[in-house]
Motif scaffolding. Structure first.
Motif, PDB file in Angstrom:
ATOM      1  N   ASP A  87       0.925   5.116   1.874  1.00 24.13           N
ATOM      2  CA  ASP A  87       0.290   5.793   3.007  1.00 24.13           C
ATOM      3  C   ASP A  87      -0.608   6.949   2.563  1.00 24.13           C
TER       4      ASP A  87
ATOM      5  N   HIS B  49       4.888  -0.207   0.058  1.00 24.69           N
ATOM      6  CA  HIS B  49       5.553  -0.974   1.108  1.00 24.69           C
ATOM      7  C   HIS B  49       4.575  -1.957   1.719  1.00 24.69           C
TER       8      HIS B  49
ATOM      9  N   HIS C  53       0.854  -1.199   0.000  1.00 18.46           N
ATOM     10  CA  HIS C  53       0.000   0.000   0.000  1.00 18.46           C
ATOM     11  C   HIS C  53       0.883   1.241   0.000  1.00 18.46           C
TER      12      HIS C  53
HETATM   13 FE   FE2 Z   1       2.120   2.125   5.642  1.00 16.21          FE
END
Ligand code: FE2
Length: 327
Positions: free
Chosen positions: A179, A282, A177
């Motif tokens: 952030d 990540h 994903h």
């Molecule tokens: Fe994250």
């Protein structure tokens, strides 16, 4: 640190800055000395001891679900946690019948999302200089305000913070994903500060990064409230109709190329700080080991004019606004 004069270790060196821009993440070993790490871990355990499950709504943090339809994490306890200290439980801490199979302190996936204001030891990490806080002042390198300045922030605001416990045997995996999907400004600006309070290894589910993906992976989706301005309607993942890349040179889908590369595990020692670009892909694996993997993370966004944080975001600012890093 007794000196009040800013030093080179307050922010990033030119080579650290270059590495962050190239890779989209940067590991800074020994950002926190062992004494500060111990104080923060003691605070984590104190907080865990305050958890009373008899009054808890038993909200689980389904990390996988957050990149899917977002249903699971969308209840009121979650949506109104932006100015509170609340506890979210591991999905696998429950048996098929919905009963907890672990003691309370071993069932918590994360604690969030206002530690940076309500917990003095964590709040002190945001202090712009070693002298701005009258109480507890952590000894640390790479001060967040100095780092934010080096990254080009005009008005960095901390919008959320959390302790992630990644419990032994049951600590959930987090699928790939970005952030900024969860902390979206238009244009994107989120940067994560991620502090290992214990060693993070492949065994206990350290982070892995796809180096350089922040340059070519646009923010395609956003986690938003079903009912902006309302409560309790939960969240949903939608197509992002705003800017997908930060402002500036060197971003674009065409940069993906033929070989986007492979995820690189980032095994780090307790006390390390990892900076994470909001567009960077990540993930982390499940913790099947017998060790916890306790970390503290907070995110900043650009609060300056020209950056829109809208009412659709799942996380809405507290009455006092998101926390400033610059005094
Ligand atoms: Fe994250």
């Amino acid at each position: 640190m007794s000196s009040t004069t800013p030093t080179a270790t307050d922010g990033l060196t030119p080579s650290q800055l270059a590495a962050f821009h190239r890779d989209g993440y940067l590991v800074i070993p020994d950002a926190l000395p062992p004494s500060t790490v111990s104080s923060l871990l003691a605070e984590v355990h104190r907080l865990l001891d305050t958890l009373d499950l008899s009054t808890h709504p038993m909200t689980r943090f389904l990390a996988g679900g957050d990149t899917g339809d977002g249903e699971h994490s969308g209840d009121d306890y979650f949506l109104t946690s932006g100015d509170k200290i609340r506890f979210f439980l591991e999905e696998d801490a429950f048996d098929a019948a919905g009963n907890l199979t672990k003691p309370a302190h071993r069932a918590v996936n994360k604690i969030g999302h206002y530690l940076h204001a309500l917990s003095p030891p964590f709040a002190a990490l945001l202090a712009a200089s070693p002298t701005t806080n009258d109480g507890y002042v952590p000894d640390m390198r790479a001060r967040p305000a100095a780092v934010a300045r080096d990254l080009g922030f005009a008005d960095p605001r901390c919008l959320q913070s959390m302790v992630i416990c990644k419990q032994p045997e049951i600590g959930g995996a987090v699928p790939p994903h970005q952030d900024s999907t969860f902390l979206y400004t238009d244009p994107p600006s989120a940067v994560g500060f991620w502090y290992a309070l214990e060693d993070a290894t492949r065994e206990n589910g350290c982070l892995s990064f796809l180096p350089g993906s922040h340059r070519w992976a646009g923010v395609e989706k956003r986690l938003v409230r079903r009912d902006p301005g309302g409560r309790g309607e939960g969240t949903v993942m939608v197509e992002n109709d705003g800017a997908r890349f930060p402002r500036g040179e060197g971003y674009g889908e065409e940069l993906k190329g033929e070989r986007p590369g492979e995820y690189v595990p980032a095994e780090v020692k307790a006390g390390s700080l990892v900076l994470i670009h909001g567009n960077l892909l990540h993930k982390s694996e499940k913790n099947l080991s017998q060790k916890t993997r306790i970390i503290y993370t907070f995110h900043i966004i650009e609060g300056a004019e020209g950056y829109k944080y809208d009412e659709r975001n799942w996380l809405q600012p507290p009455a006092e606004g998101f926390t400033r890093l610059y005094n």
